[in-house]
Design a protein around this motif. Sequence first.
Motif, PDB file in Angstrom:
ATOM      1  N   ARG A  59       0.846  -1.192   0.000  1.00  0.00           N
ATOM      2  CA  ARG A  59       0.000   0.000   0.000  1.00  0.00           C
ATOM      3  C   ARG A  59       0.886   1.247   0.000  1.00  0.00           C
ATOM      4  N   ILE A  60       0.448   2.286  -0.702  1.00  0.00           N
ATOM      5  CA  ILE A  60       1.158   3.571  -0.723  1.00  0.00           C
ATOM      6  C   ILE A  60       0.124   4.693  -0.684  1.00  0.00           C
ATOM      7  N   ARG A  61       0.327   5.662   0.171  1.00  0.00           N
ATOM      8  CA  ARG A  61      -0.499   6.880   0.204  1.00  0.00           C
ATOM      9  C   ARG A  61       0.415   8.048  -0.143  1.00  0.00           C
ATOM     10  N   ILE A  62       0.013   8.854  -1.099  1.00  0.00           N
ATOM     11  CA  ILE A  62       0.812   9.989  -1.550  1.00  0.00           C
ATOM     12  C   ILE A  62      -0.059  11.245  -1.539  1.00  0.00           C
ATOM     13  N   TYR A  63       0.439  12.283  -0.890  1.00  0.00           N
ATOM     14  CA  TYR A  63      -0.220  13.588  -0.901  1.00  0.00           C
ATOM     15  C   TYR A  63       0.668  14.535  -1.720  1.00  0.00           C
ATOM     16  N   GLU A  64       0.147  15.052  -2.800  1.00  0.00           N
ATOM     17  CA  GLU A  64       0.967  15.883  -3.694  1.00  0.00           C
ATOM     18  C   GLU A  64       0.463  17.325  -3.697  1.00  0.00           C
ATOM     19  N   ALA A  65       1.390  18.245  -3.749  1.00  0.00           N
ATOM     20  CA  ALA A  65       1.078  19.656  -3.939  1.00  0.00           C
ATOM     21  C   ALA A  65       2.187  20.248  -4.801  1.00  0.00           C
ATOM     22  N   GLY A  66       1.812  20.860  -5.923  1.00  0.00           N
ATOM     23  CA  GLY A  66       2.842  21.377  -6.810  1.00  0.00           C
ATOM     24  C   GLY A  66       2.274  22.128  -7.985  1.00  0.00           C
ATOM     25  N   THR A  67       3.020  22.122  -9.087  1.00  0.00           N
ATOM     26  CA  THR A  67       2.597  22.801 -10.305  1.00  0.00           C
ATOM     27  C   THR A  67       2.670  21.823 -11.467  1.00  0.00           C
ATOM     28  N   THR A  74      -3.299  20.141  -6.134  1.00  0.00           N
ATOM     29  CA  THR A  74      -3.109  19.207  -5.030  1.00  0.00           C
ATOM     30  C   THR A  74      -3.722  17.880  -5.451  1.00  0.00           C
ATOM     31  N   TYR A  75      -3.170  16.801  -4.943  1.00  0.00           N
ATOM     32  CA  TYR A  75      -3.634  15.475  -5.357  1.00  0.00           C
ATOM     33  C   TYR A  75      -3.346  14.511  -4.226  1.00  0.00           C
ATOM     34  N   ASP A  76      -4.350  13.717  -3.851  1.00  0.00           N
ATOM     35  CA  ASP A  76      -4.237  12.779  -2.748  1.00  0.00           C
ATOM     36  C   ASP A  76      -4.682  11.416  -3.266  1.00  0.00           C
ATOM     37  N   VAL A  77      -3.781  10.435  -3.260  1.00  0.00           N
ATOM     38  CA  VAL A  77      -4.111   9.142  -3.850  1.00  0.00           C
ATOM     39  C   VAL A  77      -3.637   8.014  -2.930  1.00  0.00           C
ATOM     40  N   LEU A  78      -4.484   6.992  -2.810  1.00  0.00           N
ATOM     41  CA  LEU A  78      -4.162   5.782  -2.062  1.00  0.00           C
ATOM     42  C   LEU A  78      -4.110   4.620  -3.044  1.00  0.00           C
ATOM     43  N   LEU A  79      -2.973   3.942  -3.111  1.00  0.00           N
ATOM     44  CA  LEU A  79      -2.769   2.837  -4.038  1.00  0.00           C
ATOM     45  C   LEU A  79      -2.756   1.528  -3.255  1.00  0.00           C
ATOM     46  N   LEU A  80      -3.685   0.633  -3.577  1.00  0.00           N
ATOM     47  CA  LEU A  80      -3.786  -0.674  -2.936  1.00  0.00           C
ATOM     48  C   LEU A  80      -3.516  -1.732  -3.998  1.00  0.00           C
ATOM     49  N   PHE A  81      -2.272  -2.173  -4.088  1.00  0.00           N
ATOM     50  CA  PHE A  81      -1.864  -3.048  -5.183  1.00  0.00           C
ATOM     51  C   PHE A  81      -2.456  -4.448  -5.060  1.00  0.00           C
ATOM     52  N   ARG A  82      -2.588  -4.975  -3.860  1.00  0.00           N
ATOM     53  CA  ARG A  82      -3.149  -6.314  -3.710  1.00  0.00           C
ATOM     54  C   ARG A  82      -4.602  -6.368  -4.154  1.00  0.00           C
ATOM     55  N   GLU A  83      -5.333  -5.303  -3.919  1.00  0.00           N
ATOM     56  CA  GLU A  83      -6.733  -5.248  -4.328  1.00  0.00           C
ATOM     57  C   GLU A  83      -6.880  -4.772  -5.775  1.00  0.00           C
TER      58      GLU A  83
END
Length: 220
Positions: A59-67, A74-83
């Motif tokens: 699992r990876i959670r990434i909170y992004e803020a940029g240009t 801004t971008y907030d994504v949760l990646l669940l590879f097993r699912e």
Amino acid sequence: MRLVLVLACLLGLGLGASLQRKPHHCKSPPLMSGAFTFASEKDRAWAICPYEYDAIEERIRIYEAGTFQNQSFTYDVLLLFREGVMYEIDDQSYKCVKRGLSGNFQPIEVPADASLLGSSVIGSSSGPGEGLLVNTWTGPAPDEGKYLLTMTEFGCIPVYNVFETEPFNWVIFSYINTVIGIVDPEALNPPPFCPGREVPPEGEPVDFFTVLKNMGKNTP
């Protein structure tokens, strides 16, 4: 003064002995938190990204803020590879989009096919605490590209990664403030307002690099 000189000599000998050791392929700790900066050459994208990384449950959670193309995002994504799913999350408006996620989980590591470019000290080897011993590796990336990985000699902590890929040309990651362990375990679970397991994902499945490519375009 003599004590300082002795400590400096011992540090120099220690770093010298470490540099003489043969670096080995390694895998980063399975649980990490911290942040990385992300920059791509082609799309003029830049972001700072706090993250939670769980290689045990993939699992990876990434909170992004940029240009992105001169536009802030801004971008907030949760990646669940097993699912095989990812969630695009907007905590402010309580919106959440469930999408399919393709591809296998790629742990943070030095791959077995990586070739060593060399070892170096970031900073200085002249005094205690002034330098960090790292190893830089290279190998083939997806889409007939290549990568450079810079990892710490002790602990195998990522420092600086560069990937050449078809969507971006060059992508650069610089890791900062790494902590061994998960700072916020709840961040690796979908918020209550996200679609449940019984709800099918929307659209076509995407892979990890597509997630990076689409940041700033498909925010919830």
